[in-house]
Design an enzyme around this catalytic site. Sequence first.
Site, PDB file in Angstrom:
ATOM      1  N   SER A 153       0.800  -1.233   0.000  1.00  0.00           N
ATOM      2  CA  SER A 153       0.000   0.000   0.000  1.00  0.00           C
ATOM      3  C   SER A 153       0.830   1.280   0.000  1.00  0.00           C
ATOM      4  O   SER A 153       0.275   2.355  -0.222  1.00  0.00           O
ATOM      5  CB  SER A 153      -0.898   0.025   1.234  1.00  0.00           C
ATOM      6  OG  SER A 153      -2.188  -0.362   0.901  1.00  0.00           O
TER       7      SER A 153
ATOM      8  N   LYS B 291       0.596   3.697  -2.759  1.00  0.00           N
ATOM      9  CA  LYS B 291      -0.578   4.574  -2.962  1.00  0.00           C
ATOM     10  C   LYS B 291      -0.223   6.061  -3.011  1.00  0.00           C
ATOM     11  O   LYS B 291      -0.693   6.768  -3.910  1.00  0.00           O
ATOM     12  CB  LYS B 291      -1.667   4.247  -1.940  1.00  0.00           C
ATOM     13  CG  LYS B 291      -2.328   2.905  -2.280  1.00  0.00           C
ATOM     14  CD  LYS B 291      -3.239   2.364  -1.212  1.00  0.00           C
ATOM     15  CE  LYS B 291      -3.888   1.056  -1.711  1.00  0.00           C
ATOM     16  NZ  LYS B 291      -4.146   0.079  -0.684  1.00  0.00           N
TER      17      LYS B 291
ATOM     18  N   TYR C 224      -2.223  -2.402 -10.877  1.00  0.00           N
ATOM     19  CA  TYR C 224      -2.296  -2.270  -9.419  1.00  0.00           C
ATOM     20  C   TYR C 224      -1.466  -3.369  -8.721  1.00  0.00           C
ATOM     21  O   TYR C 224      -0.709  -3.087  -7.795  1.00  0.00           O
ATOM     22  CB  TYR C 224      -3.767  -2.319  -8.964  1.00  0.00           C
ATOM     23  CG  TYR C 224      -3.915  -2.354  -7.467  1.00  0.00           C
ATOM     24  CD1 TYR C 224      -3.627  -1.228  -6.697  1.00  0.00           C
ATOM     25  CD2 TYR C 224      -4.293  -3.517  -6.804  1.00  0.00           C
ATOM     26  CE1 TYR C 224      -3.726  -1.267  -5.312  1.00  0.00           C
ATOM     27  CE2 TYR C 224      -4.396  -3.562  -5.431  1.00  0.00           C
ATOM     28  CZ  TYR C 224      -4.114  -2.439  -4.690  1.00  0.00           C
ATOM     29  OH  TYR C 224      -4.191  -2.479  -3.313  1.00  0.00           O
TER      30      TYR C 224
ATOM     31  N   TYR D 119      -4.468   3.054   7.485  1.00  0.00           N
ATOM     32  CA  TYR D 119      -5.740   2.318   7.445  1.00  0.00           C
ATOM     33  C   TYR D 119      -6.695   2.846   8.526  1.00  0.00           C
ATOM     34  O   TYR D 119      -6.684   4.049   8.815  1.00  0.00           O
ATOM     35  CB  TYR D 119      -5.506   0.801   7.631  1.00  0.00           C
ATOM     36  CG  TYR D 119      -4.460   0.194   6.742  1.00  0.00           C
ATOM     37  CD1 TYR D 119      -4.631   0.133   5.369  1.00  0.00           C
ATOM     38  CD2 TYR D 119      -3.291  -0.329   7.268  1.00  0.00           C
ATOM     39  CE1 TYR D 119      -3.683  -0.459   4.546  1.00  0.00           C
ATOM     40  CE2 TYR D 119      -2.332  -0.922   6.451  1.00  0.00           C
ATOM     41  CZ  TYR D 119      -2.532  -0.980   5.101  1.00  0.00           C
ATOM     42  OH  TYR D 119      -1.604  -1.561   4.296  1.00  0.00           O
TER      43      TYR D 119
ATOM     44  N   VAL E 233       1.134  -3.887   3.873  1.00  0.00           N
ATOM     45  CA  VAL E 233       1.075  -5.196   4.527  1.00  0.00           C
ATOM     46  C   VAL E 233       2.363  -6.012   4.363  1.00  0.00           C
ATOM     47  O   VAL E 233       2.500  -7.070   4.958  1.00  0.00           O
ATOM     48  CB  VAL E 233      -0.150  -6.029   4.077  1.00  0.00           C
ATOM     49  CG1 VAL E 233      -1.448  -5.387   4.497  1.00  0.00           C
ATOM     50  CG2 VAL E 233      -0.118  -6.271   2.573  1.00  0.00           C
TER      51      VAL E 233
HETATM   52  N1  GLU Z   1      -1.622  -5.786  -2.393  1.00  0.00           N
HETATM   53  C1  GLU Z   1      -2.439  -5.495  -1.318  1.00  0.00           C
HETATM   54  C2  GLU Z   1      -3.899  -5.683  -1.683  1.00  0.00           C
HETATM   55  O1  GLU Z   1      -4.488  -4.883  -2.339  1.00  0.00           O
HETATM   56  C3  GLU Z   1      -2.131  -4.159  -0.707  1.00  0.00           C
HETATM   57  C4  GLU Z   1      -2.569  -4.198   0.666  1.00  0.00           C
HETATM   58  C5  GLU Z   1      -1.934  -3.214   1.588  1.00  0.00           C
HETATM   59  O2  GLU Z   1      -0.723  -3.093   1.734  1.00  0.00           O
HETATM   60  O3  GLU Z   1      -2.749  -2.557   2.245  1.00  0.00           O
HETATM   61  O4  GLU Z   1      -4.453  -6.666  -1.331  1.00  0.00           O
END
Ligand code: GLU
Length: 305
Positions: free
Chosen positions: A61, A64, A189, A241, A259
């Site tokens: 993430s 982002k 993505y 988050y 994550v």
């Molecule tokens: N690749 C992860 C997903 O979209 C990213 C999750 C993350 O780091 O929040 O499931």
Amino acid sequence: MEELLERLLEECRPFASQGQVANYIPELAKGDPQALGVYVTGSEGKHSWAGDCRRLFTIQSIVKPILLLQALLDNGPEFVLNRVGVEATGKPFDAINAGDQSLDSGNINPMVNMGAIVMCSLIHGRSYEERFQRLLDLTRRLAGDGEIGIDGAVYRSEKSHGSKNRALAYLLKSHGLLEDGVEEVLDCYFRACSIQMDCRALAHIGAVLANRGRLPVSNERIFPAPMSRYVNAILMTCGMYDGSGEFALRVGVPAKSGVGGGIMAVVPTRMGIGIFGPALDGKGNSVAGIKLLERLSGELFLSIF
Ligand code: GLU
């Protein structure tokens, strides 16, 4: 500074046992739960580090804010704001950001998956290959590391276990919020999430955001200063988050977690911080990493509040 980082690292390492490595994507489950590293890059270019800060991990993430920067650079803030809102969701990264009937651009946020999927479609390029390449080039410039690439095994694992992201993308499409094909957007993505780097590269990206768009040392401008205000404000409210409020209390600086165990923190005008600690709490944030940042913030008075 080095001594302080070494001390905090040893104090915080035991907290890793309170967390768990992400396992919803098989390849991520191979992470080392005991690993912990920290790297600090000052705005003027001074570096300090401790622990496992040269290990490579996927940024997940943390891509982002980079996606957001690329979308802003390609389209300008007004266009982006009309397609991806800025209100905090207070929900996990893969949540559906509204009731099925009320989904619109205002309740999509760039720091959670729905917003990130839309942002992939906002990057300019004749093909998705070219769009991803442009994102990777920006990542390399921000990180000060021209070698950065993706972890192919994590990418394939993400792609073959991406049902929830496919559901989110189809929902966006059914509401007219995603124009291109679901699979090509998601491929971009998944590749973006699989970009791998170390804490040093992460700290460098944080330092550019702290420096209002300029590289430390050379002062070369990568993006216009107002864009750092845009990105940092959203990191502050939504970067961790549904743990963003508590993080604001305990640490008090804009940050983004992933994550894979990474956290990129931005201390405006002062420094960027890169953390790696794959043992995560229930919200998907590095347990030992947050502890370390909390103590570092206390010692160096980093909170912006
Ligand atoms: N690749 C992860 C997903 O979209 C990213 C999750 C993350 O780091 O929040 O499931």
